[in-house]
Design a protein around this motif. Sequence first.
Motif, PDB file in Angstrom:
ATOM      1  N   THR A 104      -3.990  67.668  -3.866  1.00  0.00           N
ATOM      2  CA  THR A 104      -4.233  67.817  -5.304  1.00  0.00           C
ATOM      3  C   THR A 104      -5.659  68.282  -5.594  1.00  0.00           C
ATOM      4  O   THR A 104      -5.897  68.931  -6.590  1.00  0.00           O
ATOM      5  N   ASN A 157       2.111  71.170  -7.653  1.00  0.00           N
ATOM      6  CA  ASN A 157       3.166  70.425  -8.353  1.00  0.00           C
ATOM      7  C   ASN A 157       3.610  69.243  -7.509  1.00  0.00           C
ATOM      8  O   ASN A 157       3.739  69.372  -6.290  1.00  0.00           O
ATOM      9  N   LEU A 172       6.530  66.002  -7.231  1.00  0.00           N
ATOM     10  CA  LEU A 172       7.727  65.304  -7.694  1.00  0.00           C
ATOM     11  C   LEU A 172       7.836  64.004  -6.905  1.00  0.00           C
ATOM     12  O   LEU A 172       7.751  64.016  -5.682  1.00  0.00           O
ATOM     13  N   GLY A 214       5.421  67.983  -2.739  1.00  0.00           N
ATOM     14  CA  GLY A 214       4.460  68.895  -3.359  1.00  0.00           C
ATOM     15  C   GLY A 214       4.801  70.346  -3.074  1.00  0.00           C
ATOM     16  O   GLY A 214       5.321  70.663  -2.004  1.00  0.00           O
ATOM     17  N   ARG A 238       3.071  74.418  -4.320  1.00  0.00           N
ATOM     18  CA  ARG A 238       2.075  75.096  -5.149  1.00  0.00           C
ATOM     19  C   ARG A 238       2.752  76.021  -6.154  1.00  0.00           C
ATOM     20  O   ARG A 238       3.845  76.530  -5.895  1.00  0.00           O
ATOM     21  N   PRO A 239       2.074  76.271  -7.300  1.00  0.00           N
ATOM     22  CA  PRO A 239       2.685  77.105  -8.345  1.00  0.00           C
ATOM     23  C   PRO A 239       3.072  78.511  -7.864  1.00  0.00           C
ATOM     24  O   PRO A 239       3.964  79.128  -8.434  1.00  0.00           O
ATOM     25  N   TYR A 268       4.444  76.304 -17.885  1.00  0.00           N
ATOM     26  CA  TYR A 268       4.577  74.866 -17.722  1.00  0.00           C
ATOM     27  C   TYR A 268       6.041  74.576 -18.023  1.00  0.00           C
ATOM     28  O   TYR A 268       6.490  74.786 -19.145  1.00  0.00           O
ATOM     29  N   HIS A 278       9.826  65.316 -15.052  1.00  0.00           N
ATOM     30  CA  HIS A 278       8.609  65.829 -14.434  1.00  0.00           C
ATOM     31  C   HIS A 278       8.232  67.124 -15.118  1.00  0.00           C
ATOM     32  O   HIS A 278       9.017  67.683 -15.878  1.00  0.00           O
ATOM     33  N   GLU A 279       7.024  67.601 -14.818  1.00  0.00           N
ATOM     34  CA  GLU A 279       6.613  68.899 -15.344  1.00  0.00           C
ATOM     35  C   GLU A 279       6.040  69.697 -14.184  1.00  0.00           C
ATOM     36  O   GLU A 279       5.294  69.165 -13.367  1.00  0.00           O
ATOM     37  N   VAL A 280       6.398  70.982 -14.081  1.00  0.00           N
ATOM     38  CA  VAL A 280       5.855  71.793 -12.998  1.00  0.00           C
ATOM     39  C   VAL A 280       5.269  73.094 -13.534  1.00  0.00           C
ATOM     40  O   VAL A 280       5.640  73.573 -14.601  1.00  0.00           O
ATOM     41  N   LYS A 281       4.316  73.638 -12.767  1.00  0.00           N
ATOM     42  CA  LYS A 281       3.688  74.911 -13.114  1.00  0.00           C
ATOM     43  C   LYS A 281       4.232  76.002 -12.200  1.00  0.00           C
ATOM     44  O   LYS A 281       4.396  75.780 -11.002  1.00  0.00           O
TER      45      LYS A 281
END
Lengths: 369, 360
Positions: free
Chosen positions: A235, A243, A245, A287, A289-290, A318, A324-327
């Motif tokens: 992170t 991201n 979860l 995890g 990455r966007p 977004y 959950h929220e992810v990019k």
Amino acid sequence: MSSQVVVKLENVTKRFENLVAVNNVSFEVYKGELFTLLGPSGCGKTTTLRIIAGLEYPDEGKVYIDGVDVTEKPARERGVCLVFQEYAVFPHMSVFENIAFGLRVKKLSKTEVERKVKEIAEILDLSNYLNFKGGKLGLSEQQRVAIARCLAVEPKLLLLDEPLTLADAKIKEKMRRELRKLQKDLGVTMIFVTHDQLEALMLSDRIAIMRSGRLIQLGTPEEVYDNPGDLFVATFVGSPTINLLEGVLEIDGNRLLLKTDSHKYAVASDINVKTLQGLVGSEVVIGFRPEDVEVMPEGVLEGVVKLAEIAEDKRILYVKLNDHEVKVFVDLFTSFNEGQKVILKINPLKLHIFDKKTGKKLLKGVIPG
Amino acid sequence: MTYLELQGISKSISGKTILERIDFKIEKGEILAITGPPGSGKTTLLKIIGGLVTPTTGKVYLEGRDITKLPPHERSFSMVFEIPPVYPDRTGYENIAFPLKIRRLSEEEIRRKVLSISELLGIRHILNRKPSTFSGGEYQRVALARALVTEPKLLLLDEPFKSLDAKIREAMIAWMKDLQKKIGVTVIYSTHDPLESMSIGDKVLVLLKGVQKQLDQPIELLAKPVDLDVDEFISIPALNIIKGRLEKCAENRLDISLDNTKMSIPRRITQCEEGSEVLVAFRPQDVKFHTTETLGALKGRIITVNYMGRNRLVSLEVNGIVLRAIAEKEARMEIGDTACLTVDPDKVRLYDVKTRKLLS
């Protein structure tokens, strides 16, 4: 790269009253590399640098420079030079005098000083500034003068304490490119301290990531970005942030599922589930990455666009999943409306699975199949 | 309908021009981001809007009403600075409640408002704590809560997240955008970072040396900067600029000779003069990087590589000038290697050598 060790820290610990600022830290820095200490404020990176410089003495452990135990030696006997956040370029002195400062202290002859200053100025692209007053310079030139003054005395090691922090975004980017080039051209060993992860990625040959006084991970920029050893590194490194979860790992046929409090996500399908067998039923954090997730016409992971934001040449969506929220990085010129449904596909090779309790990495990458 | 309008605003202080020709309109509920390098006049402009500085010329209108001479406390605006003053001896609650106490609201009403804004900003947990225990992000949110609790007609934010760490700043910007959507407040936000201005603003105003250079939506600004100064300012990593020569002005195509290569651009410009020099500009993001010989490419030697996580920034020396390209992270390269660059012709912009204006 030559693997000659210039600096070695052996089980170094430093306490300030009740606080353990540096906790049993060991590492080696090789000749000619740019080595970065990276971490949030209060992680112990500056104290570590000051211990190497001889401005602080460790309570436990040893410091070696070029194989010599310097743990008890004062700063001036270590052959290192430190560039601070405020460059401390003398504003009323010319650039020439600024660079010559350390040489005059060493009582070199006038011709010798002149020769050395001109040589260093040439390398650092400061020849045209030699008659300028220090106070008249821009940040980028000040940085070079501060480095030139250090280099003139031919230190074994150059230490830099957050030297780019005060610059604005435009100058920062330029200085990162210049500093990297300079370090490679000169081949001088540098230890650099920063809290800015992108700066560390852009500048370094190797990065030591610190947290609460401890060394958490040591590796090349590629290693810490692509293969973080724990959740903290995952992170801390990378922007936008990775991201995550959280839930219980399950397998259904050739699909990887994640059961959260209120939902069950199909994180990946058409994968080889063999390596995941041992993790079934574990509480994990997954995890990605966007840039490792795409919007697809069809698939198993569905969400709703909450916000779109421009980031350089891309757009970050977004996306709200169930809980959950992810990019997600998408093309700049594709428009998405708020509330629009999107289907996401995560590249299984780029999945990072961490233990929820300890934060330690359990698995990197799931093979499609 | 126009909410806030600035007409012909300028400001001089003892003969020195700080701001000139500022004209813009914003709608209710919009975020206008003002961006420019340090010293470009951003703070002065914000202070003029807030009523803390009187303009030398020009007018400020709010909902059609001339407020140029109205004192700050009668404007019902709120302003938050880079380092907002938070009272150190008062709790989070007392800090947020302060402007309501001045307005003599009842204790009950104050309590209701403070709790509701704190809930929205996610700072309920620090209401009973003193500022010395706040993190950077919490400190900034308390200042924002205090600014928002009075339901201002306009929220003026002067580099509010500048002193936060890069990671926290990133989170705060997304959070700020989301919050603004929920409460619908009109915001003017200043930043020295053009990328930040484009991620936060519905519209972006580029301010260079006190002059309003361009006001546009971020996408428009990226596609059509009015001149080379704007293009250079908004491009991070630094813009590539090469001198080229217009070889042929065809119906819908321009042929340009560029260094040791030629480039065909599917575009038409008015006043195309064959044989004349132009400045050719393109962003590192719009350059394709090749490790093998490529037809029609600019060829150079790699001088620096900066890893950036999802990609790499490569600097090449091409016949004495340095060009930059964003390369895939998988691309293998070493300093000193020869490499080739090709540019997406749609992403190339041409500027007049003398006026530096965009040729279109």
